[in-house]
Design a protein around this motif. Structure first.
Motif, PDB file in Angstrom:
ATOM      1  N   ILE A  89      34.049  39.199  37.878  1.00 27.94           N
ATOM      2  CA  ILE A  89      34.797  38.001  38.262  1.00 27.94           C
ATOM      3  C   ILE A  89      34.442  36.829  37.338  1.00 27.94           C
ATOM      4  O   ILE A  89      35.322  36.076  36.922  1.00 27.94           O
ATOM      5  CB  ILE A  89      34.533  37.638  39.744  1.00 27.94           C
ATOM      6  N   ALA A  90      33.159  36.680  36.996  1.00 22.96           N
ATOM      7  CA  ALA A  90      32.740  35.574  36.132  1.00 22.96           C
ATOM      8  C   ALA A  90      33.381  35.678  34.749  1.00 22.96           C
ATOM      9  O   ALA A  90      33.928  34.692  34.237  1.00 22.96           O
ATOM     10  CB  ALA A  90      31.215  35.550  36.010  1.00 22.96           C
ATOM     11  N   ILE A  91      33.326  36.859  34.159  1.00 23.89           N
ATOM     12  CA  ILE A  91      33.907  37.018  32.820  1.00 23.89           C
ATOM     13  C   ILE A  91      35.418  36.861  32.873  1.00 23.89           C
ATOM     14  O   ILE A  91      36.017  36.206  32.015  1.00 23.89           O
ATOM     15  CB  ILE A  91      33.485  38.372  32.208  1.00 23.89           C
ATOM     16  N   TYR A  92      36.051  37.433  33.887  1.00 19.52           N
ATOM     17  CA  TYR A  92      37.499  37.263  34.035  1.00 19.52           C
ATOM     18  C   TYR A  92      37.860  35.792  34.188  1.00 19.52           C
ATOM     19  O   TYR A  92      38.804  35.301  33.561  1.00 19.52           O
ATOM     20  CB  TYR A  92      38.013  38.068  35.240  1.00 19.52           C
ATOM     21  N   TYR A  93      37.107  35.075  34.991  1.00 19.62           N
ATOM     22  CA  TYR A  93      37.362  33.643  35.233  1.00 19.62           C
ATOM     23  C   TYR A  93      37.181  32.833  33.954  1.00 19.62           C
ATOM     24  O   TYR A  93      38.025  32.000  33.613  1.00 19.62           O
ATOM     25  CB  TYR A  93      36.419  33.157  36.332  1.00 19.62           C
ATOM     26  N   ILE A  94      36.117  33.102  33.218  1.00 16.03           N
ATOM     27  CA  ILE A  94      35.839  32.353  31.990  1.00 16.03           C
ATOM     28  C   ILE A  94      36.895  32.628  30.924  1.00 16.03           C
ATOM     29  O   ILE A  94      37.324  31.722  30.218  1.00 16.03           O
ATOM     30  CB  ILE A  94      34.423  32.678  31.474  1.00 16.03           C
ATOM     31  N   ILE A  95      37.331  33.877  30.821  1.00 13.82           N
ATOM     32  CA  ILE A  95      38.355  34.222  29.824  1.00 13.82           C
ATOM     33  C   ILE A  95      39.728  33.722  30.256  1.00 13.82           C
ATOM     34  O   ILE A  95      40.498  33.200  29.448  1.00 13.82           O
ATOM     35  CB  ILE A  95      38.396  35.747  29.599  1.00 13.82           C
ATOM     36  N   VAL A 111      46.189  42.387  31.028  1.00 18.41           N
ATOM     37  CA  VAL A 111      45.400  42.615  29.814  1.00 18.41           C
ATOM     38  C   VAL A 111      43.991  42.036  29.982  1.00 18.41           C
ATOM     39  O   VAL A 111      43.001  42.687  29.617  1.00 18.41           O
ATOM     40  CB  VAL A 111      46.111  42.002  28.581  1.00 18.41           C
ATOM     41  N   LEU A 112      43.893  40.841  30.548  1.00 17.57           N
ATOM     42  CA  LEU A 112      42.580  40.232  30.753  1.00 17.57           C
ATOM     43  C   LEU A 112      41.721  41.047  31.721  1.00 17.57           C
ATOM     44  O   LEU A 112      40.517  41.214  31.503  1.00 17.57           O
ATOM     45  CB  LEU A 112      42.727  38.803  31.257  1.00 17.57           C
ATOM     46  N   ILE A 113      42.323  41.573  32.764  1.00 16.29           N
ATOM     47  CA  ILE A 113      41.579  42.426  33.698  1.00 16.29           C
ATOM     48  C   ILE A 113      41.123  43.696  32.993  1.00 16.29           C
ATOM     49  O   ILE A 113      39.981  44.133  33.141  1.00 16.29           O
ATOM     50  CB  ILE A 113      42.434  42.759  34.949  1.00 16.29           C
ATOM     51  N   GLY A 114      41.994  44.282  32.185  1.00 17.43           N
ATOM     52  CA  GLY A 114      41.638  45.492  31.445  1.00 17.43           C
ATOM     53  C   GLY A 114      40.509  45.247  30.453  1.00 17.43           C
ATOM     54  O   GLY A 114      39.579  46.058  30.345  1.00 17.43           O
ATOM     55  N   ILE A 115      40.572  44.139  29.736  1.00 17.23           N
ATOM     56  CA  ILE A 115      39.514  43.797  28.776  1.00 17.23           C
ATOM     57  C   ILE A 115      38.197  43.566  29.506  1.00 17.23           C
ATOM     58  O   ILE A 115      37.148  44.059  29.087  1.00 17.23           O
ATOM     59  CB  ILE A 115      39.914  42.556  27.950  1.00 17.23           C
TER      60      ILE A 115
END
Length: 141
Positions: A48-54, A94-98
């Motif tokens: 969640i943190a990486i998804y949120y930041i990206i 795409v962001l979730i996949g990455i």
């Protein structure tokens, strides 16, 4: 620090933390209900943190681009949301996949990413319409 004061930076940090907490609890619950598999809460928190930041800067750029295009091309709100739907859903998936690729202990199917992206789109649309209507009401007064 010329224009940004310490209290402004502190306020941004607090807003970021509140946004993360909301996304972690509600987004994590929705993702889990849709089929996201994770080994531990730490893995979910990292995801969640990486998804949120990206996603914050990427979605801000896309949202701004479409808002500008809506004003310049003078398209209707319905046309705007129809076009924005496909861009927003695609980018979110795409962001979730990455993000899933880089976090061990997380497994997210494309169906889960698609459904989560649709839910996020409609929630964003709801808040966007509420915000636009409140601005229109203030201008009329």
């Amino acid at each position: 620090m010329t224009n940004l004061k310490l209290k402004d930076i502190l306020m941004l940090i607090i807003l970021f933390i509140i946004g993360y907490a909301i996304l972690f609890f509600f987004g994590g619950a929705v993702l889990s209900a849709l089929g996201l598999k994770y080994n531990s809460v730490i893995s979910l928190a990292k995801f969640i943190a990486i998804y949120y930041i990206i996603s914050l800067p990427v979605e801000l750029i896309i949202f701004s681009f479409f808002k500008i295009a809506k004003e310049v091309k003078n398209i209707s709100t319905l046309e705007y949301y129809c076009i924005f739907f496909f861009a927003d859903i695609s980018v979110s998936m795409v962001l979730i996949g990455i993000t899933e690729y880089f976090i061990k202990g997380i497994s997210c199917s494309m169906t889960t990413a698609f459904l989560f992206s649709i839910i996020c789109f409609f929630m964003n649309m709801f808040f966007d319409l509420k915000f636009d209507n409140s601005l229109d009401n203030e201008e009329a007064a």
